[in-house]
Scaffold this active site. Structure first.
Site, PDB file in Angstrom:
ATOM      1  N   CYS A 167      14.321  10.601   6.519  1.00 44.82           N
ATOM      2  CA  CYS A 167      13.956  10.723   7.842  1.00 44.82           C
ATOM      3  C   CYS A 167      15.478  10.570   8.274  1.00 44.82           C
ATOM      4  CB  CYS A 167      12.869   8.877   7.870  1.00 44.82           C
ATOM      5  SG  CYS A 167      14.312   7.996   7.232  1.00 44.82           S
ATOM      6  N   LYS A 209       1.153  -1.091   0.030  1.00 42.95           N
ATOM      7  CA  LYS A 209       0.251  -0.124  -0.049  1.00 42.95           C
ATOM      8  C   LYS A 209       0.850   0.949   0.218  1.00 42.95           C
ATOM      9  CE  LYS A 209      -1.671   2.901   1.794  1.00 42.95           C
ATOM     10  NZ  LYS A 209      -1.179   4.357   2.285  1.00 42.95           N
TER      11      LYS A 209
HETATM   12  P1  NAD Z   1       2.437   9.086   7.489  1.00 41.10           P
HETATM   13  O1  NAD Z   1       2.535   8.867   8.505  1.00 41.10           O
HETATM   14  O2  NAD Z   1       1.696  10.572   7.022  1.00 41.10           O
HETATM   15  O3  NAD Z   1       1.625   7.934   6.404  1.00 41.10           O
HETATM   16  C1  NAD Z   1       2.779   6.661   6.185  1.00 41.10           C
HETATM   17  C2  NAD Z   1       2.059   5.804   5.369  1.00 41.10           C
HETATM   18  O4  NAD Z   1       0.833   5.664   6.473  1.00 41.10           O
HETATM   19  C3  NAD Z   1       1.352   6.096   3.879  1.00 41.10           C
HETATM   20  O5  NAD Z   1       0.938   5.235   3.661  1.00 41.10           O
HETATM   21  C4  NAD Z   1      -0.226   6.706   4.465  1.00 41.10           C
HETATM   22  O6  NAD Z   1      -1.526   6.745   3.278  1.00 41.10           O
HETATM   23  C5  NAD Z   1      -0.164   6.089   5.905  1.00 41.10           C
HETATM   24  N1  NAD Z   1      -1.511   6.969   6.758  1.00 41.10           N
HETATM   25  C6  NAD Z   1      -1.068   7.872   7.187  1.00 41.10           C
HETATM   26  N2  NAD Z   1      -2.232   8.343   8.301  1.00 41.10           N
HETATM   27  C7  NAD Z   1      -2.856   6.901   8.706  1.00 41.10           C
HETATM   28  C8  NAD Z   1      -3.685   6.402   9.625  1.00 41.10           C
HETATM   29  N3  NAD Z   1      -4.245   7.309  10.118  1.00 41.10           N
HETATM   30  N4  NAD Z   1      -3.923   5.282   9.899  1.00 41.10           N
HETATM   31  C9  NAD Z   1      -3.357   4.513   8.631  1.00 41.10           C
HETATM   32  N5  NAD Z   1      -2.741   4.934   7.844  1.00 41.10           N
HETATM   33  C10 NAD Z   1      -2.056   6.336   7.516  1.00 41.10           C
HETATM   34  O7  NAD Z   1       4.158   9.611   7.164  1.00 41.10           O
HETATM   35  P2  NAD Z   1       4.700  10.362   5.613  1.00 41.10           P
HETATM   36  O8  NAD Z   1       4.135  11.658   5.325  1.00 41.10           O
HETATM   37  O9  NAD Z   1       4.208   9.547   4.121  1.00 41.10           O
HETATM   38  O10 NAD Z   1       5.673  10.198   5.366  1.00 41.10           O
HETATM   39  C11 NAD Z   1       6.909  11.280   6.006  1.00 41.10           C
HETATM   40  C12 NAD Z   1       7.096  10.157   7.269  1.00 41.10           C
HETATM   41  O11 NAD Z   1       7.769   8.960   7.563  1.00 41.10           O
HETATM   42  C13 NAD Z   1       7.879  11.232   8.841  1.00 41.10           C
HETATM   43  O12 NAD Z   1       7.578  11.311   9.633  1.00 41.10           O
HETATM   44  C14 NAD Z   1       9.268  10.907   7.834  1.00 41.10           C
HETATM   45  O13 NAD Z   1      10.743  10.707   9.330  1.00 41.10           O
HETATM   46  C15 NAD Z   1       8.675   9.278   8.211  1.00 41.10           C
HETATM   47  N6  NAD Z   1       9.795   8.141   7.433  1.00 41.10           N
HETATM   48  C16 NAD Z   1      10.760   7.510   8.971  1.00 41.10           C
HETATM   49  C17 NAD Z   1      11.378   6.643   7.597  1.00 41.10           C
HETATM   50  C18 NAD Z   1      12.193   5.545   8.941  1.00 41.10           C
HETATM   51  O14 NAD Z   1      12.784   4.959   8.353  1.00 41.10           O
HETATM   52  N7  NAD Z   1      12.214   5.404   9.927  1.00 41.10           N
HETATM   53  C19 NAD Z   1      11.729   6.247   6.724  1.00 41.10           C
HETATM   54  C20 NAD Z   1      11.397   7.706   6.012  1.00 41.10           C
HETATM   55  C21 NAD Z   1       9.820   8.268   6.306  1.00 41.10           C
END
Ligand code: NAD
Length: 483
Positions: free
Chosen positions: A282, A174
Protein backbone atom coordinates in the site's frame (compact mmCIF):
# COMPACT_ATOMS: atom_id res chain seq x y z
CA UNK A 1 -6.73 -33.56 -0.56
CA UNK A 2 -5.09 -30.44 0.86
CA UNK A 3 -5.20 -29.54 4.51
CA UNK A 4 -8.29 -27.87 5.99
CA UNK A 5 -7.60 -24.87 8.24
CA UNK A 6 -9.18 -24.66 11.69
CA UNK A 7 -10.36 -21.67 13.68
CA UNK A 8 -8.86 -20.86 17.08
CA UNK A 9 -11.63 -20.09 19.56
CA UNK A 10 -11.61 -20.10 23.36
CA UNK A 11 -8.06 -21.44 23.50
CA UNK A 12 -8.72 -24.39 21.16
CA UNK A 13 -8.34 -25.27 17.51
CA UNK A 14 -11.83 -25.97 16.20
CA UNK A 15 -12.98 -27.41 12.91
CA UNK A 16 -15.33 -25.07 11.07
CA UNK A 17 -18.80 -26.20 10.04
CA UNK A 18 -18.46 -24.02 6.91
CA UNK A 19 -20.35 -25.17 3.84
CA UNK A 20 -17.68 -23.64 1.60
CA UNK A 21 -13.90 -23.57 1.59
CA UNK A 22 -11.48 -21.60 -0.60
CA UNK A 23 -8.16 -22.86 -1.90
CA UNK A 24 -5.02 -21.15 -0.63
CA UNK A 25 -2.46 -21.29 -3.44
CA UNK A 26 1.24 -20.63 -3.81
CA UNK A 27 1.20 -17.87 -6.46
CA UNK A 28 4.62 -18.84 -7.82
CA UNK A 29 3.83 -22.53 -8.34
CA UNK A 30 0.01 -22.60 -8.55
CA UNK A 31 0.10 -25.39 -5.98
CA UNK A 32 -2.83 -25.61 -3.54
CA UNK A 33 -1.37 -25.29 -0.03
CA UNK A 34 -4.52 -25.57 2.10
CA UNK A 35 -8.26 -24.87 2.18
CA UNK A 36 -9.65 -22.03 4.27
CA UNK A 37 -13.20 -22.26 5.64
CA UNK A 38 -15.69 -19.48 5.00
CA UNK A 39 -16.81 -19.57 8.61
CA UNK A 40 -20.53 -18.97 9.26
CA UNK A 41 -21.96 -16.33 11.60
CA UNK A 42 -22.46 -18.93 14.35
CA UNK A 43 -18.66 -19.33 14.60
CA UNK A 44 -18.13 -15.57 14.83
CA UNK A 45 -20.72 -15.61 17.61
CA UNK A 46 -18.85 -18.40 19.40
CA UNK A 47 -15.60 -16.43 19.15
CA UNK A 48 -17.25 -13.21 20.33
CA UNK A 49 -18.87 -14.96 23.28
CA UNK A 50 -15.60 -16.62 24.31
CA UNK A 51 -13.89 -13.23 24.09
CA UNK A 52 -16.65 -11.57 26.09
CA UNK A 53 -16.38 -14.23 28.82
CA UNK A 54 -12.59 -13.82 28.99
CA UNK A 55 -12.76 -10.03 29.06
CA UNK A 56 -13.97 -9.52 32.65
CA UNK A 57 -10.97 -11.37 34.08
CA UNK A 58 -8.42 -10.18 31.46
CA UNK A 59 -9.12 -6.48 32.03
CA UNK A 60 -8.33 -7.04 35.73
CA UNK A 61 -4.90 -8.53 35.01
CA UNK A 62 -2.46 -5.67 35.74
CA UNK A 63 -1.06 -4.16 32.57
CA UNK A 64 2.49 -4.95 33.72
CA UNK A 65 1.49 -8.62 33.78
CA UNK A 66 -0.40 -8.47 30.48
CA UNK A 67 2.70 -7.22 28.65
CA UNK A 68 4.76 -10.16 29.95
CA UNK A 69 2.96 -12.28 27.32
CA UNK A 70 4.17 -9.84 24.66
CA UNK A 71 7.79 -10.14 25.79
CA UNK A 72 7.42 -13.90 25.34
CA UNK A 73 5.73 -13.39 21.98
CA UNK A 74 8.60 -11.19 20.80
CA UNK A 75 11.10 -13.92 21.75
CA UNK A 76 9.05 -16.63 20.01
CA UNK A 77 8.67 -14.55 16.85
CA UNK A 78 12.43 -13.90 16.75
CA UNK A 79 13.06 -17.62 17.10
CA UNK A 80 10.69 -18.42 14.21
CA UNK A 81 11.48 -15.55 11.81
CA UNK A 82 12.90 -17.76 9.06
CA UNK A 83 10.10 -20.28 9.25
CA UNK A 84 7.41 -17.57 9.22
CA UNK A 85 9.16 -15.75 6.36
CA UNK A 86 9.18 -18.92 4.24
CA UNK A 87 5.47 -19.29 4.88
CA UNK A 88 4.79 -15.69 3.85
CA UNK A 89 6.74 -16.21 0.64
CA UNK A 90 4.90 -19.46 -0.07
CA UNK A 91 1.39 -18.07 0.30
CA UNK A 92 1.95 -14.43 -0.67
CA UNK A 93 4.68 -14.54 -3.33
CA UNK A 94 7.09 -11.86 -2.09
CA UNK A 95 10.80 -12.68 -1.84
CA UNK A 96 12.21 -14.26 1.30
CA UNK A 97 14.11 -11.06 2.07
CA UNK A 98 10.91 -9.02 1.78
CA UNK A 99 9.12 -11.50 4.05
CA UNK A 100 11.82 -11.14 6.70
CA UNK A 101 11.51 -7.33 6.38
CA UNK A 102 7.76 -7.56 6.87
CA UNK A 103 8.21 -9.63 10.03
CA UNK A 104 10.71 -7.15 11.44
CA UNK A 105 8.09 -4.40 11.14
CA UNK A 106 5.54 -6.66 12.81
CA UNK A 107 7.86 -7.54 15.69
CA UNK A 108 8.58 -3.85 16.16
CA UNK A 109 4.89 -3.38 16.99
CA UNK A 110 5.12 -6.09 19.65
CA UNK A 111 8.10 -4.22 21.12
CA UNK A 112 6.23 -0.91 21.19
CA UNK A 113 3.15 -2.54 22.75
CA UNK A 114 5.43 -3.84 25.54
CA UNK A 115 5.55 -0.16 26.59
CA UNK A 116 1.79 -0.08 27.23
CA UNK A 117 2.20 0.44 31.00
CA UNK A 118 3.51 3.95 30.23
CA UNK A 119 1.49 4.53 27.06
CA UNK A 120 -1.83 3.81 28.76
CA UNK A 121 -1.31 6.31 31.59
CA UNK A 122 -3.96 8.93 32.13
CA UNK A 123 -3.54 12.35 33.76
CA UNK A 124 -4.98 14.28 36.70
CA UNK A 125 -5.32 17.58 38.55
CA UNK A 126 -5.60 18.29 42.23
CA UNK A 127 -7.94 21.07 43.27
CA UNK A 128 -9.89 21.73 40.08
CA UNK A 129 -12.03 23.46 42.76
CA UNK A 130 -11.09 23.63 46.44
CA UNK A 131 -10.74 20.05 47.72
CA UNK A 132 -11.93 18.49 44.45
CA UNK A 133 -9.62 16.38 42.26
CA UNK A 134 -10.06 15.14 38.71
CA UNK A 135 -8.48 12.08 37.06
CA UNK A 136 -8.55 10.56 33.60
CA UNK A 137 -8.08 6.79 33.27
CA UNK A 138 -7.95 4.68 30.12
CA UNK A 139 -10.02 1.50 30.22
CA UNK A 140 -10.23 -1.23 27.57
CA UNK A 141 -13.09 -1.16 25.06
CA UNK A 142 -14.03 -4.86 25.37
CA UNK A 143 -14.07 -7.30 22.46
CA UNK A 144 -12.34 -5.95 19.36
CA UNK A 145 -11.73 -7.39 15.89
CA UNK A 146 -9.29 -6.88 13.01
CA UNK A 147 -9.88 -7.77 9.35
CA UNK A 148 -6.67 -7.89 7.37
CA UNK A 149 -5.55 -8.02 3.70
CA UNK A 150 -3.46 -10.56 1.81
CA UNK A 151 -0.34 -8.51 1.19
CA UNK A 152 1.26 -8.40 4.69
CA UNK A 153 -0.06 -11.52 6.41
CA UNK A 154 2.61 -11.37 9.12
CA UNK A 155 2.90 -7.64 9.80
CA UNK A 156 -0.65 -6.30 9.62
CA UNK A 157 -2.22 -8.55 12.30
CA UNK A 158 0.62 -7.31 14.53
CA UNK A 159 -0.41 -3.68 13.91
CA UNK A 160 -3.41 -4.51 16.10
CA UNK A 161 -3.21 -7.64 18.24
CA UNK A 162 -0.39 -6.64 20.64
CA UNK A 163 -1.87 -3.23 21.49
CA UNK A 164 -5.41 -4.58 21.78
CA UNK A 165 -4.57 -7.25 24.34
CA UNK A 166 -1.99 -5.15 26.22
CA UNK A 167 -4.77 -2.58 26.78
CA UNK A 168 -6.94 -5.31 28.31
CA UNK A 169 -9.21 -6.12 25.35
CA UNK A 170 -10.00 -9.55 23.92
CA UNK A 171 -9.24 -9.86 20.24
CA UNK A 172 -10.59 -11.59 17.11
CA UNK A 173 -8.57 -11.79 13.87
CA UNK A 174 -10.16 -12.47 10.49
CA UNK A 175 -7.14 -12.85 8.18
CA UNK A 176 -7.27 -12.71 4.39
CA UNK A 177 -8.63 -15.94 2.96
CA UNK A 178 -5.85 -15.71 0.34
CA UNK A 179 -3.03 -15.80 2.93
CA UNK A 180 -4.33 -17.42 6.14
CA UNK A 181 -1.38 -19.76 6.79
CA UNK A 182 0.85 -17.13 8.41
CA UNK A 183 -1.98 -16.21 10.80
CA UNK A 184 -2.44 -19.88 11.63
CA UNK A 185 1.26 -20.19 12.54
CA UNK A 186 1.12 -16.92 14.50
CA UNK A 187 -1.78 -18.33 16.54
CA UNK A 188 0.12 -21.57 17.16
CA UNK A 189 2.82 -19.41 18.71
CA UNK A 190 0.22 -17.41 20.65
CA UNK A 191 -1.16 -20.72 21.92
CA UNK A 192 2.27 -21.47 23.39
CA UNK A 193 2.17 -18.25 25.46
CA UNK A 194 -0.38 -19.64 27.91
CA UNK A 195 -2.78 -16.70 27.56
CA UNK A 196 -6.15 -17.29 29.25
CA UNK A 197 -8.59 -18.91 26.77
CA UNK A 198 -10.67 -16.34 24.87
CA UNK A 199 -8.13 -13.51 24.92
CA UNK A 200 -7.21 -14.11 21.25
CA UNK A 201 -9.33 -15.72 18.54
CA UNK A 202 -8.76 -16.59 14.88
CA UNK A 203 -11.78 -16.94 12.61
CA UNK A 204 -11.19 -17.71 8.93
CA UNK A 205 -13.52 -16.51 6.21
CA UNK A 206 -14.35 -13.78 3.73
CA UNK A 207 -17.22 -11.35 3.18
CA UNK A 208 -19.98 -13.11 5.14
CA UNK A 209 -17.71 -13.79 8.09
CA UNK A 210 -16.73 -10.11 8.09
CA UNK A 211 -20.36 -9.03 7.98
CA UNK A 212 -21.12 -11.24 10.98
CA UNK A 213 -18.25 -9.53 12.83
CA UNK A 214 -19.54 -6.06 11.91
CA UNK A 215 -23.07 -6.94 13.04
CA UNK A 216 -22.15 -8.69 16.30
CA UNK A 217 -23.31 -6.60 19.28
CA UNK A 218 -20.51 -7.78 21.60
CA UNK A 219 -17.72 -6.59 19.26
CA UNK A 220 -17.03 -2.95 20.10
CA UNK A 221 -14.22 -1.88 17.76
CA UNK A 222 -13.18 -2.78 14.22
CA UNK A 223 -9.75 -2.38 12.66
CA UNK A 224 -9.70 -2.96 8.91
CA UNK A 225 -6.98 -2.89 6.26
CA UNK A 226 -7.76 -3.57 2.59
CA UNK A 227 -9.07 -1.94 -0.56
CA UNK A 228 -10.94 1.39 -0.54
CA UNK A 229 -14.41 0.14 -1.61
CA UNK A 230 -14.37 -2.48 1.16
CA UNK A 231 -12.92 -0.01 3.69
CA UNK A 232 -15.77 2.40 2.95
CA UNK A 233 -18.43 -0.29 3.25
CA UNK A 234 -16.95 -1.53 6.52
CA UNK A 235 -16.68 1.97 7.95
CA UNK A 236 -20.34 2.66 7.19
CA UNK A 237 -21.72 -0.63 8.44
CA UNK A 238 -19.71 -0.78 11.65
CA UNK A 239 -20.35 2.89 12.45
CA UNK A 240 -24.05 2.32 11.87
CA UNK A 241 -23.91 -0.31 14.60
CA UNK A 242 -22.25 2.12 16.99
CA UNK A 243 -18.73 0.66 16.85
CA UNK A 244 -15.50 2.59 16.70
CA UNK A 245 -13.75 1.96 13.40
CA UNK A 246 -10.35 2.50 11.82
CA UNK A 247 -10.44 1.47 8.15
CA UNK A 248 -7.32 1.72 6.02
CA UNK A 249 -7.94 1.64 2.29
CA UNK A 250 -6.11 1.47 -1.02
CA UNK A 251 -3.56 3.81 -2.52
CA UNK A 252 -1.84 5.06 -5.63
CA UNK A 253 1.23 6.81 -4.36
CA UNK A 254 2.95 9.54 -6.37
CA UNK A 255 6.62 10.55 -6.37
CA UNK A 256 7.99 13.81 -7.76
CA UNK A 257 11.39 13.60 -9.43
CA UNK A 258 12.99 17.05 -9.48
CA UNK A 259 15.70 17.90 -12.03
CA UNK A 260 18.12 18.42 -9.12
CA UNK A 261 17.55 14.88 -7.76
CA UNK A 262 20.43 12.44 -7.28
CA UNK A 263 19.20 10.42 -10.25
CA UNK A 264 21.13 7.23 -9.52
CA UNK A 265 19.64 7.06 -6.02
CA UNK A 266 16.17 8.12 -7.19
CA UNK A 267 15.98 5.36 -9.80
CA UNK A 268 17.29 2.68 -7.46
CA UNK A 269 14.95 3.64 -4.59
CA UNK A 270 11.86 4.28 -6.73
CA UNK A 271 12.35 0.95 -8.56
CA UNK A 272 12.54 -0.87 -5.22
CA UNK A 273 9.32 0.81 -4.12
CA UNK A 274 7.40 0.32 -7.39
CA UNK A 275 8.46 -3.26 -8.12
CA UNK A 276 9.26 -4.64 -4.64
CA UNK A 277 6.58 -7.08 -3.41
CA UNK A 278 5.47 -7.07 -7.09
CA UNK A 279 3.95 -3.61 -6.51
CA UNK A 280 1.53 -5.06 -3.94
CA UNK A 281 2.39 -2.71 -1.09
CA UNK A 282 0.00 0.00 0.00
CA UNK A 283 3.11 2.22 0.14
CA UNK A 284 4.36 1.27 -3.34
CA UNK A 285 5.19 4.21 -5.58
CA UNK A 286 2.90 3.88 -8.59
CA UNK A 287 3.18 7.26 -10.34
CA UNK A 288 6.43 9.08 -11.07
CA UNK A 289 5.95 12.76 -11.89
CA UNK A 290 9.08 14.04 -13.58
CA UNK A 291 9.71 17.78 -13.55
CA UNK A 292 11.41 19.56 -16.48
CA UNK A 293 14.69 18.01 -17.54
CA UNK A 294 14.34 15.07 -15.14
CA UNK A 295 12.10 13.14 -17.53
CA UNK A 296 14.39 11.71 -20.18
CA UNK A 297 17.20 10.56 -17.91
CA UNK A 298 14.80 9.12 -15.32
CA UNK A 299 12.86 7.21 -17.97
CA UNK A 300 15.98 5.81 -19.62
CA UNK A 301 17.56 4.70 -16.35
CA UNK A 302 14.29 3.29 -14.97
CA UNK A 303 13.68 1.31 -18.18
CA UNK A 304 17.09 -0.35 -17.75
CA UNK A 305 16.39 -1.10 -14.13
CA UNK A 306 12.88 -2.50 -14.74
CA UNK A 307 14.02 -4.70 -17.59
CA UNK A 308 16.95 -6.03 -15.55
CA UNK A 309 15.12 -7.19 -12.40
CA UNK A 310 15.22 -10.91 -11.76
CA UNK A 311 11.67 -12.27 -11.47
CA UNK A 312 10.94 -15.70 -10.00
CA UNK A 313 10.00 -17.76 -6.98
CA UNK A 314 10.80 -15.79 -3.84
CA UNK A 315 12.47 -18.74 -2.13
CA UNK A 316 15.03 -19.09 -4.96
CA UNK A 317 18.43 -17.45 -4.63
CA UNK A 318 18.89 -14.07 -6.32
CA UNK A 319 15.21 -13.46 -7.11
CA UNK A 320 14.31 -9.76 -6.81
CA UNK A 321 10.58 -9.87 -7.52
CA UNK A 322 7.88 -12.52 -7.12
CA UNK A 323 4.43 -13.08 -8.65
CA UNK A 324 1.16 -11.25 -7.98
CA UNK A 325 -1.30 -12.94 -5.65
CA UNK A 326 -3.77 -14.76 -7.93
CA UNK A 327 -4.37 -15.68 -11.56
CA UNK A 328 -7.26 -13.14 -11.57
CA UNK A 329 -4.93 -10.48 -10.28
CA UNK A 330 -2.44 -11.18 -13.10
CA UNK A 331 -5.24 -10.91 -15.68
CA UNK A 332 -6.48 -7.67 -14.09
CA UNK A 333 -3.03 -6.03 -14.03
CA UNK A 334 -2.34 -7.08 -17.65
CA UNK A 335 -5.76 -5.73 -18.63
CA UNK A 336 -4.94 -2.37 -17.04
CA UNK A 337 -1.64 -2.19 -18.97
CA UNK A 338 -3.66 -2.76 -22.17
CA UNK A 339 -6.12 -0.07 -21.10
CA UNK A 340 -3.28 2.39 -20.50
CA UNK A 341 -2.06 1.72 -24.04
CA UNK A 342 -5.54 2.33 -25.45
CA UNK A 343 -5.78 5.57 -23.47
CA UNK A 344 -2.61 6.89 -25.06
CA UNK A 345 0.25 5.82 -22.76
CA UNK A 346 3.45 4.38 -24.21
CA UNK A 347 4.49 0.96 -22.86
CA UNK A 348 8.25 1.41 -22.45
CA UNK A 349 8.88 -1.89 -20.64
CA UNK A 350 6.14 -4.48 -21.08
CA UNK A 351 5.76 -7.14 -18.37
CA UNK A 352 2.82 -8.96 -19.96
CA UNK A 353 2.85 -12.52 -21.25
CA UNK A 354 6.21 -13.49 -19.71
CA UNK A 355 7.04 -16.85 -18.15
CA UNK A 356 9.51 -17.95 -15.51
CA UNK A 357 11.23 -21.21 -16.51
CA UNK A 358 10.32 -23.97 -14.06
CA UNK A 359 7.29 -22.02 -12.80
CA UNK A 360 5.08 -21.96 -15.88
CA UNK A 361 1.88 -21.99 -13.80
CA UNK A 362 2.95 -18.98 -11.65
CA UNK A 363 1.06 -15.68 -11.68
CA UNK A 364 3.96 -13.55 -12.85
CA UNK A 365 3.68 -10.07 -14.30
CA UNK A 366 7.14 -8.65 -15.02
CA UNK A 367 8.11 -5.06 -14.17
CA UNK A 368 6.28 -2.66 -16.45
CA UNK A 369 7.03 0.99 -17.21
CA UNK A 370 4.45 3.30 -18.79
CA UNK A 371 5.25 6.78 -20.08
CA UNK A 372 3.07 9.82 -20.74
CA UNK A 373 -0.01 8.39 -19.06
CA UNK A 374 -2.80 10.92 -19.63
CA UNK A 375 -3.54 12.50 -16.21
CA UNK A 376 -7.32 12.20 -16.64
CA UNK A 377 -7.30 8.59 -17.90
CA UNK A 378 -9.20 5.75 -16.25
CA UNK A 379 -5.99 3.82 -15.61
CA UNK A 380 -4.63 6.82 -13.76
CA UNK A 381 -7.61 6.74 -11.39
CA UNK A 382 -7.32 2.98 -10.75
CA UNK A 383 -5.19 1.31 -8.08
CA UNK A 384 -3.28 -1.23 -10.21
CA UNK A 385 -1.65 -3.07 -7.27
CA UNK A 386 0.92 -4.74 -9.49
CA UNK A 387 4.47 -4.04 -10.72
CA UNK A 388 3.57 -1.09 -12.94
CA UNK A 389 5.14 2.36 -12.71
CA UNK A 390 3.46 5.16 -14.68
CA UNK A 391 5.47 8.24 -15.64
CA UNK A 392 3.94 11.70 -16.03
CA UNK A 393 5.80 14.74 -17.24
CA UNK A 394 5.19 18.29 -15.97
CA UNK A 395 6.94 21.64 -16.41
CA UNK A 396 7.47 22.80 -12.85
CA UNK A 397 7.01 21.98 -9.19
CA UNK A 398 3.75 23.92 -9.01
CA UNK A 399 2.19 21.61 -11.58
CA UNK A 400 3.70 18.53 -9.92
CA UNK A 401 2.19 19.38 -6.53
CA UNK A 402 -1.16 20.09 -8.18
CA UNK A 403 -1.05 16.62 -9.75
CA UNK A 404 -0.10 15.01 -6.40
CA UNK A 405 -2.98 16.79 -4.67
CA UNK A 406 -5.58 16.00 -7.31
CA UNK A 407 -5.76 12.35 -6.30
CA UNK A 408 -8.50 10.51 -4.42
CA UNK A 409 -5.96 8.68 -2.25
CA UNK A 410 -3.52 10.04 0.32
CA UNK A 411 -1.54 7.16 1.73
CA UNK A 412 1.93 8.40 0.80
CA UNK A 413 3.68 10.94 -1.41
CA UNK A 414 7.43 11.24 -2.03
CA UNK A 415 9.88 13.65 -3.58
CA UNK A 416 13.45 13.18 -4.79
CA UNK A 417 15.45 16.39 -4.66
CA UNK A 418 18.72 17.80 -3.35
CA UNK A 419 17.06 21.14 -2.50
CA UNK A 420 15.95 21.74 1.07
CA UNK A 421 13.56 24.43 -0.11
CA UNK A 422 11.81 22.05 -2.54
CA UNK A 423 11.68 19.35 0.11
CA UNK A 424 10.18 21.67 2.69
CA UNK A 425 7.57 23.03 0.34
CA UNK A 426 6.57 19.50 -0.64
CA UNK A 427 6.39 18.31 2.94
CA UNK A 428 4.17 21.27 3.79
CA UNK A 429 1.83 21.16 0.78
CA UNK A 430 1.50 17.50 -0.21
CA UNK A 431 -1.91 16.04 0.50
CA UNK A 432 -0.92 12.69 2.05
CA UNK A 433 -0.45 11.31 5.53
CA UNK A 434 2.94 9.63 5.04
CA UNK A 435 5.62 11.69 3.29
CA UNK A 436 8.94 10.47 1.87
CA UNK A 437 11.83 12.84 1.18
CA UNK A 438 14.35 10.87 -0.86
CA UNK A 439 12.54 7.77 0.50
CA UNK A 440 10.62 5.22 -1.57
CA UNK A 441 8.54 3.44 1.09
CA UNK A 442 7.85 5.96 3.86
CA UNK A 443 6.53 3.33 6.27
CA UNK A 444 6.19 4.83 9.75
CA UNK A 445 8.02 3.03 12.54
CA UNK A 446 5.72 1.30 15.03
CA UNK A 447 5.92 4.25 17.43
CA UNK A 448 4.36 6.57 14.82
CA UNK A 449 0.80 6.38 13.46
CA UNK A 450 0.32 4.85 10.01
CA UNK A 451 -1.24 8.06 8.76
CA UNK A 452 -3.21 7.51 5.54
CA UNK A 453 -5.45 10.40 4.41
CA UNK A 454 -8.40 10.93 2.06
CA UNK A 455 -9.75 7.69 0.52
CA UNK A 456 -6.80 5.76 1.96
CA UNK A 457 -8.28 5.97 5.45
CA UNK A 458 -11.66 6.23 7.14
CA UNK A 459 -11.68 7.07 10.83
CA UNK A 460 -9.46 9.25 12.98
CA UNK A 461 -7.12 7.13 15.10
CA UNK A 462 -4.63 5.21 12.96
CA UNK A 463 -2.81 1.92 13.51
CA UNK A 464 0.39 1.64 15.61
CA UNK A 465 1.88 3.46 18.59
CA UNK A 466 -0.08 5.94 20.69
CA UNK A 467 -2.97 6.00 18.22
CA UNK A 468 -3.44 2.26 18.76
CA UNK A 469 -3.53 2.73 22.53
CA UNK A 470 -6.15 5.45 22.15
CA UNK A 471 -8.18 3.37 19.73
CA UNK A 472 -8.23 0.37 22.05
CA UNK A 473 -9.15 2.30 25.20
CA UNK A 474 -11.99 4.54 26.32
CA UNK A 475 -11.32 7.44 28.63
CA UNK A 476 -13.01 7.63 32.00
CA UNK A 477 -12.92 10.92 33.89
CA UNK A 478 -13.44 10.91 37.64
CA UNK A 479 -14.20 14.05 39.68
CA UNK A 480 -13.89 13.44 43.43
CA UNK A 481 -14.34 15.19 46.78
CA UNK A 482 -13.54 13.77 50.20
CA UNK A 483 -14.96 16.03 52.89
P1 NAD B 1 -9.59 -6.59 0.13
O1 NAD B 1 -10.30 -5.31 0.40
O2 NAD B 1 -10.04 -7.41 -1.02
O3 NAD B 1 -9.71 -7.57 1.41
C1 NAD B 1 -9.32 -7.15 2.69
C2 NAD B 1 -10.08 -7.96 3.74
O4 NAD B 1 -11.47 -7.70 3.61
C3 NAD B 1 -9.91 -9.47 3.60
O5 NAD B 1 -9.83 -10.03 4.88
C4 NAD B 1 -11.19 -9.91 2.89
O6 NAD B 1 -11.60 -11.22 3.24
C5 NAD B 1 -12.21 -8.90 3.36
N1 NAD B 1 -13.22 -8.57 2.34
C6 NAD B 1 -13.06 -8.57 0.99
N2 NAD B 1 -14.20 -8.14 0.39
C7 NAD B 1 -15.08 -7.88 1.38
C8 NAD B 1 -16.43 -7.40 1.40
N3 NAD B 1 -17.08 -7.13 0.27
N4 NAD B 1 -17.03 -7.23 2.60
C9 NAD B 1 -16.39 -7.49 3.74
N5 NAD B 1 -15.10 -7.96 3.78
C10 NAD B 1 -14.47 -8.15 2.62
O7 NAD B 1 -8.04 -6.26 0.05
P2 NAD B 1 -6.84 -7.23 -0.39
O8 NAD B 1 -6.93 -7.49 -1.85
O9 NAD B 1 -6.73 -8.37 0.54
O10 NAD B 1 -5.58 -6.28 -0.08
C11 NAD B 1 -5.10 -5.33 -0.98
C12 NAD B 1 -5.67 -3.96 -0.72
O11 NAD B 1 -5.34 -3.55 0.61
C13 NAD B 1 -5.07 -2.88 -1.61
O12 NAD B 1 -6.10 -2.01 -2.00
C14 NAD B 1 -4.06 -2.18 -0.71
O13 NAD B 1 -3.77 -0.84 -1.08
C15 NAD B 1 -4.76 -2.24 0.59
N6 NAD B 1 -3.84 -2.10 1.72
C16 NAD B 1 -3.86 -0.93 2.40
C17 NAD B 1 -2.98 -0.75 3.45
C18 NAD B 1 -2.98 0.54 4.21
O14 NAD B 1 -2.25 0.63 5.19
N7 NAD B 1 -3.74 1.55 3.82
C19 NAD B 1 -2.09 -1.76 3.81
C20 NAD B 1 -2.10 -2.95 3.08
C21 NAD B 1 -2.99 -3.11 2.04
Amino acid sequence: MSEELYNYIDGQWQRSAAADYVDVTNPATDEVLARAPLSPAAEVDRAAQAAQRAFEAWRRVPVVERVQYLYKLKALLEEHVDELARLITQECGKTFRESVGELRRGIENVEVACGTPSLIQGYNNEDIARGIDEHMFRQPVGVVAAITPFNFPGMIPLWFLPYAIACGNCFILKPSEKTPLTARRLFELLDDLGLPPGVVQLVNGARETVEAILDHPAIRAISFVGSTPVAKAIYRRAADRGKRVQAQGGAKNPVIIMPDADMEMAVRVVAESAYGCAGQRCLALADAITVGDAHDLFLEMMADRAAGLKVGYGLDEGVEMGPVITRESKARVEGLIALAEQEGARVVVDGRGKRVPGYEGGYFVFPTLLDRVPPESQVERTEIFGPVLSVFHVRDMEEAIRLVNSRQYGNMASIFTTSGAHARRFRYEANAGNIGINIGVAAPMAFYPFSGWNESFFGDLHAQGRHAIEFYTQTKVVVERWG
